[in-house]
Design a protein around this motif. Sequence first.
Motif, PDB file in Angstrom:
ATOM      1  N   SER A  39       0.373  -2.015   8.287  1.00 51.96           N
ATOM      2  CA  SER A  39       0.541  -0.642   7.816  1.00 51.96           C
ATOM      3  C   SER A  39       1.864  -0.540   7.059  1.00 51.96           C
ATOM      4  O   SER A  39       2.862  -1.154   7.440  1.00 51.96           O
ATOM      5  CB  SER A  39       0.538   0.338   8.994  1.00 51.96           C
ATOM      6  OG  SER A  39      -0.725   0.342   9.635  1.00 51.96           O
ATOM      7  N   VAL A  40       1.850   0.247   5.994  1.00 48.13           N
ATOM      8  CA  VAL A  40       3.025   0.404   5.135  1.00 48.13           C
ATOM      9  C   VAL A  40       3.422   1.879   5.104  1.00 48.13           C
ATOM     10  O   VAL A  40       2.569   2.752   4.944  1.00 48.13           O
ATOM     11  CB  VAL A  40       2.724  -0.085   3.705  1.00 48.13           C
ATOM     12  CG1 VAL A  40       3.910   0.174   2.792  1.00 48.13           C
ATOM     13  CG2 VAL A  40       2.365  -1.552   3.722  1.00 48.13           C
ATOM     14  N   ILE A  41       4.711   2.132   5.272  1.00 44.40           N
ATOM     15  CA  ILE A  41       5.240   3.494   5.127  1.00 44.40           C
ATOM     16  C   ILE A  41       6.026   3.570   3.830  1.00 44.40           C
ATOM     17  O   ILE A  41       6.958   2.791   3.602  1.00 44.40           O
ATOM     18  CB  ILE A  41       6.133   3.867   6.316  1.00 44.40           C
ATOM     19  CG1 ILE A  41       5.285   3.976   7.587  1.00 44.40           C
ATOM     20  CG2 ILE A  41       6.848   5.192   6.054  1.00 44.40           C
ATOM     21  CD1 ILE A  41       6.060   4.338   8.824  1.00 44.40           C
ATOM     22  N   MET A  42       5.623   4.495   2.960  1.00 50.89           N
ATOM     23  CA  MET A  42       6.330   4.754   1.702  1.00 50.89           C
ATOM     24  C   MET A  42       7.079   6.066   1.871  1.00 50.89           C
ATOM     25  O   MET A  42       6.473   7.144   1.916  1.00 50.89           O
ATOM     26  CB  MET A  42       5.346   4.828   0.531  1.00 50.89           C
ATOM     27  CG  MET A  42       4.505   3.571   0.355  1.00 50.89           C
ATOM     28  SD  MET A  42       3.382   3.697  -1.067  1.00 50.89           S
ATOM     29  CE  MET A  42       2.293   2.323  -0.761  1.00 50.89           C
ATOM     30  N   SER A  43       8.392   5.962   2.022  1.00 51.52           N
ATOM     31  CA  SER A  43       9.234   7.143   2.291  1.00 51.52           C
ATOM     32  C   SER A  43       9.760   7.736   0.988  1.00 51.52           C
ATOM     33  O   SER A  43      10.182   7.000   0.088  1.00 51.52           O
ATOM     34  CB  SER A  43      10.421   6.747   3.177  1.00 51.52           C
ATOM     35  OG  SER A  43       9.953   6.222   4.401  1.00 51.52           O
ATOM     36  N   GLN A  80      -9.684   6.996   4.445  1.00 49.37           N
ATOM     37  CA  GLN A  80      -9.613   6.682   5.874  1.00 49.37           C
ATOM     38  C   GLN A  80      -8.340   5.930   6.255  1.00 49.37           C
ATOM     39  O   GLN A  80      -8.039   5.778   7.432  1.00 49.37           O
ATOM     40  CB  GLN A  80     -10.836   5.849   6.291  1.00 49.37           C
ATOM     41  CG  GLN A  80     -12.172   6.531   6.043  1.00 49.37           C
ATOM     42  CD  GLN A  80     -12.303   7.817   6.842  1.00 49.37           C
ATOM     43  OE1 GLN A  80     -11.923   7.872   8.014  1.00 49.37           O
ATOM     44  NE2 GLN A  80     -12.832   8.854   6.216  1.00 49.37           N
ATOM     45  N   ARG A  81      -7.594   5.481   5.254  1.00 49.13           N
ATOM     46  CA  ARG A  81      -6.412   4.659   5.540  1.00 49.13           C
ATOM     47  C   ARG A  81      -5.100   5.340   5.175  1.00 49.13           C
ATOM     48  O   ARG A  81      -4.031   4.890   5.581  1.00 49.13           O
ATOM     49  CB  ARG A  81      -6.509   3.336   4.768  1.00 49.13           C
ATOM     50  CG  ARG A  81      -7.705   2.495   5.136  1.00 49.13           C
ATOM     51  CD  ARG A  81      -7.673   1.127   4.449  1.00 49.13           C
ATOM     52  NE  ARG A  81      -7.765   1.222   3.003  1.00 49.13           N
ATOM     53  CZ  ARG A  81      -6.926   0.649   2.160  1.00 49.13           C
ATOM     54  NH1 ARG A  81      -5.888  -0.039   2.625  1.00 49.13           N
ATOM     55  NH2 ARG A  81      -7.093   0.763   0.856  1.00 49.13           N
ATOM     56  N   LEU A  82      -5.175   6.423   4.417  1.00 48.65           N
ATOM     57  CA  LEU A  82      -3.965   7.095   3.928  1.00 48.65           C
ATOM     58  C   LEU A  82      -3.658   8.319   4.786  1.00 48.65           C
ATOM     59  O   LEU A  82      -4.516   9.171   5.010  1.00 48.65           O
ATOM     60  CB  LEU A  82      -4.164   7.515   2.467  1.00 48.65           C
ATOM     61  CG  LEU A  82      -2.940   8.069   1.748  1.00 48.65           C
ATOM     62  CD1 LEU A  82      -1.877   6.981   1.604  1.00 48.65           C
ATOM     63  CD2 LEU A  82      -3.328   8.601   0.372  1.00 48.65           C
ATOM     64  N   GLN A  83      -2.424   8.388   5.275  1.00 48.45           N
ATOM     65  CA  GLN A  83      -1.998   9.511   6.109  1.00 48.45           C
ATOM     66  C   GLN A  83      -0.716  10.113   5.532  1.00 48.45           C
ATOM     67  O   GLN A  83       0.288   9.405   5.371  1.00 48.45           O
ATOM     68  CB  GLN A  83      -1.772   9.056   7.554  1.00 48.45           C
ATOM     69  CG  GLN A  83      -1.354  10.187   8.484  1.00 48.45           C
ATOM     70  CD  GLN A  83      -1.086   9.682   9.903  1.00 48.45           C
ATOM     71  OE1 GLN A  83      -1.071   8.488  10.148  1.00 48.45           O
ATOM     72  NE2 GLN A  83      -0.869  10.609  10.823  1.00 48.45           N
ATOM     73  N   ARG A  95       1.726   6.978   5.054  1.00 48.75           N
ATOM     74  CA  ARG A  95       1.431   5.689   5.685  1.00 48.75           C
ATOM     75  C   ARG A  95       0.098   5.199   5.156  1.00 48.75           C
ATOM     76  O   ARG A  95      -0.892   5.922   5.176  1.00 48.75           O
ATOM     77  CB  ARG A  95       1.372   5.809   7.200  1.00 48.75           C
ATOM     78  CG  ARG A  95       0.953   4.469   7.878  1.00 48.75           C
ATOM     79  CD  ARG A  95       0.655   4.582   9.353  1.00 48.75           C
ATOM     80  NE  ARG A  95       1.874   4.760  10.132  1.00 48.75           N
ATOM     81  CZ  ARG A  95       2.149   5.831  10.871  1.00 48.75           C
ATOM     82  NH1 ARG A  95       1.264   6.838  10.900  1.00 48.75           N
ATOM     83  NH2 ARG A  95       3.265   5.922  11.554  1.00 48.75           N
ATOM     84  N   LEU A  96       0.081   3.932   4.717  1.00 45.21           N
ATOM     85  CA  LEU A  96      -1.149   3.297   4.248  1.00 45.21           C
ATOM     86  C   LEU A  96      -1.459   2.134   5.200  1.00 45.21           C
ATOM     87  O   LEU A  96      -0.644   1.234   5.373  1.00 45.21           O
ATOM     88  CB  LEU A  96      -0.992   2.782   2.812  1.00 45.21           C
ATOM     89  CG  LEU A  96      -2.217   2.104   2.197  1.00 45.21           C
ATOM     90  CD1 LEU A  96      -3.397   3.078   2.135  1.00 45.21           C
ATOM     91  CD2 LEU A  96      -1.885   1.573   0.798  1.00 45.21           C
ATOM     92  N   SER A  97      -2.635   2.181   5.831  1.00 44.28           N
ATOM     93  CA  SER A  97      -2.994   1.193   6.858  1.00 44.28           C
ATOM     94  C   SER A  97      -3.923   0.108   6.304  1.00 44.28           C
ATOM     95  O   SER A  97      -4.620   0.304   5.314  1.00 44.28           O
ATOM     96  CB  SER A  97      -3.684   1.882   8.038  1.00 44.28           C
ATOM     97  OG  SER A  97      -2.873   2.905   8.567  1.00 44.28           O
ATOM     98  N   HIS A  98      -3.917  -1.044   7.001  1.00 50.75           N
ATOM     99  CA  HIS A  98      -4.832  -2.153   6.704  1.00 50.75           C
ATOM    100  C   HIS A  98      -4.802  -2.541   5.227  1.00 50.75           C
ATOM    101  O   HIS A  98      -5.830  -2.605   4.557  1.00 50.75           O
ATOM    102  CB  HIS A  98      -6.265  -1.796   7.126  1.00 50.75           C
ATOM    103  CG  HIS A  98      -6.397  -1.378   8.543  1.00 50.75           C
ATOM    104  ND1 HIS A  98      -6.183  -2.226   9.608  1.00 50.75           N
ATOM    105  CD2 HIS A  98      -6.694  -0.163   9.096  1.00 50.75           C
ATOM    106  CE1 HIS A  98      -6.362  -1.573  10.738  1.00 50.75           C
ATOM    107  NE2 HIS A  98      -6.665  -0.324  10.466  1.00 50.75           N
ATOM    108  N   VAL A  99      -3.619  -2.824   4.741  1.00 46.68           N
ATOM    109  CA  VAL A  99      -3.482  -3.136   3.320  1.00 46.68           C
ATOM    110  C   VAL A  99      -4.024  -4.532   3.026  1.00 46.68           C
ATOM    111  O   VAL A  99      -3.973  -5.437   3.865  1.00 46.68           O
ATOM    112  CB  VAL A  99      -2.013  -3.024   2.873  1.00 46.68           C
ATOM    113  CG1 VAL A  99      -1.505  -1.600   3.008  1.00 46.68           C
ATOM    114  CG2 VAL A  99      -1.126  -3.982   3.655  1.00 46.68           C
TER     115      VAL A  99
END
Length: 412
Positions: A39-43, A80-83, A95-99
């Motif tokens: 998972s990646v967090i882009m702040s 389903q992966r972007l929050q 947050r982008l999951s399962h990249v």
Amino acid sequence: MSVRMAPRLPLILLLMIHGDAGWGVSYSHSHICALKNSSVIMSCNYTYPTGHQIKKVFWTKNPVKGVEPPDLSEDPEYSQRLQYLGDKQQNCTIRLSHVTQKDEHKYCFRFTSDKPGGTWLGHPGVTLTVADLQVESPERVTEGHNVSLTCKSSCTLTDRATFIWYRNSQPLTERRDTNNQLLLQSVRREDAGRYSCALHEHTYISPAVYLNVTYAPKSVSVSISPSEIVEGYSMTLNCSSDSNPPAEISWFKGGTFVGSGRIYSISNISSDHSEEYKCKSRNKHGEKYSDAVTLNIMYPPRNVSVSITGSAEIVEGGSVTLICSSDSNPPALNFSWFKENQSSAVGSGQSFSALQSGRFYCEAHNQHGSQRSDAVTVTVHPGAGKNVIVITAASGGGLFIIIFIIIMCFIK
């Protein structure tokens, strides 16, 4: 996180296209390298002039000048992966999951306010690179040596990253190494297998790399087929050994080299082949001999003969013992006795008592066949009898009867 971000950049204030001050988006990192399946967090943070109320916020990818950017939250590949973790005031973190490698794009934040022309797209955005883990290992290692395997990634991993190692998809131990190397000391053949690595708290496991452990031949043995060898038939000897790389096989009869290859065949086998055989297994790490095996060759009776106990000439009323002997494997257990010119047997067993004159022979049997002996001659002479002879004579005027008892032997 287990991924080290690029150095923090100064706050970037981006001017609105129309040139008004107060509009802008700042990103904590302009480039992020993430591990596959993580998972990646882009702040980021955004600003806008006083008096505006934010109506819509979203992220987009690869914006094109003059083209309305799409909202990623409405894209089936991202929904389903972007929050969205931000708000409608100043925080625009997601947050982008399962990249995966398909997610390698430039991502930008866009927001609109309640006033005409109040839209903003934050350039240059965040560039996402997705990397995987790779195991570096020598192609092969010799048994007894040490070997080191390294788990690497094109992403810069933090010093706090902890690794989990797998062999053939099974965790090696419960221990988690604090570095990215796995050291195998005094390697055994059981250490051969497919090795992969992963980061603690990450589901992604690296592609497996096969570690090939080489060693000298061991457990060398010979097997025989068929298990029962019959004279005149064919048979094979098979040499098996545990070695890596595969060994070259040599065959020896006694101490003499007779062939090579894992299988040694003998056709039309005879008792002359009844000797010790062994194989030698050899590769570049060493050699080893098998235990010797002796061929037990089965054959029907041969060299059948009759021996006589005592003399072949006897007096009537006596007997002579005949004994049948043979060379066979397994030993003959069944014997039949015949008198020449008679079709049926006159006796059985390895010995036979002859009571009359004639020519006799024996026949020896085992499960592989039978053979007859040459005939021997037995002669029976007539036995002894008693005769009384009365002779009458005159002497001195008197009659004397002289009785002579004569015992005579005669031939009937």
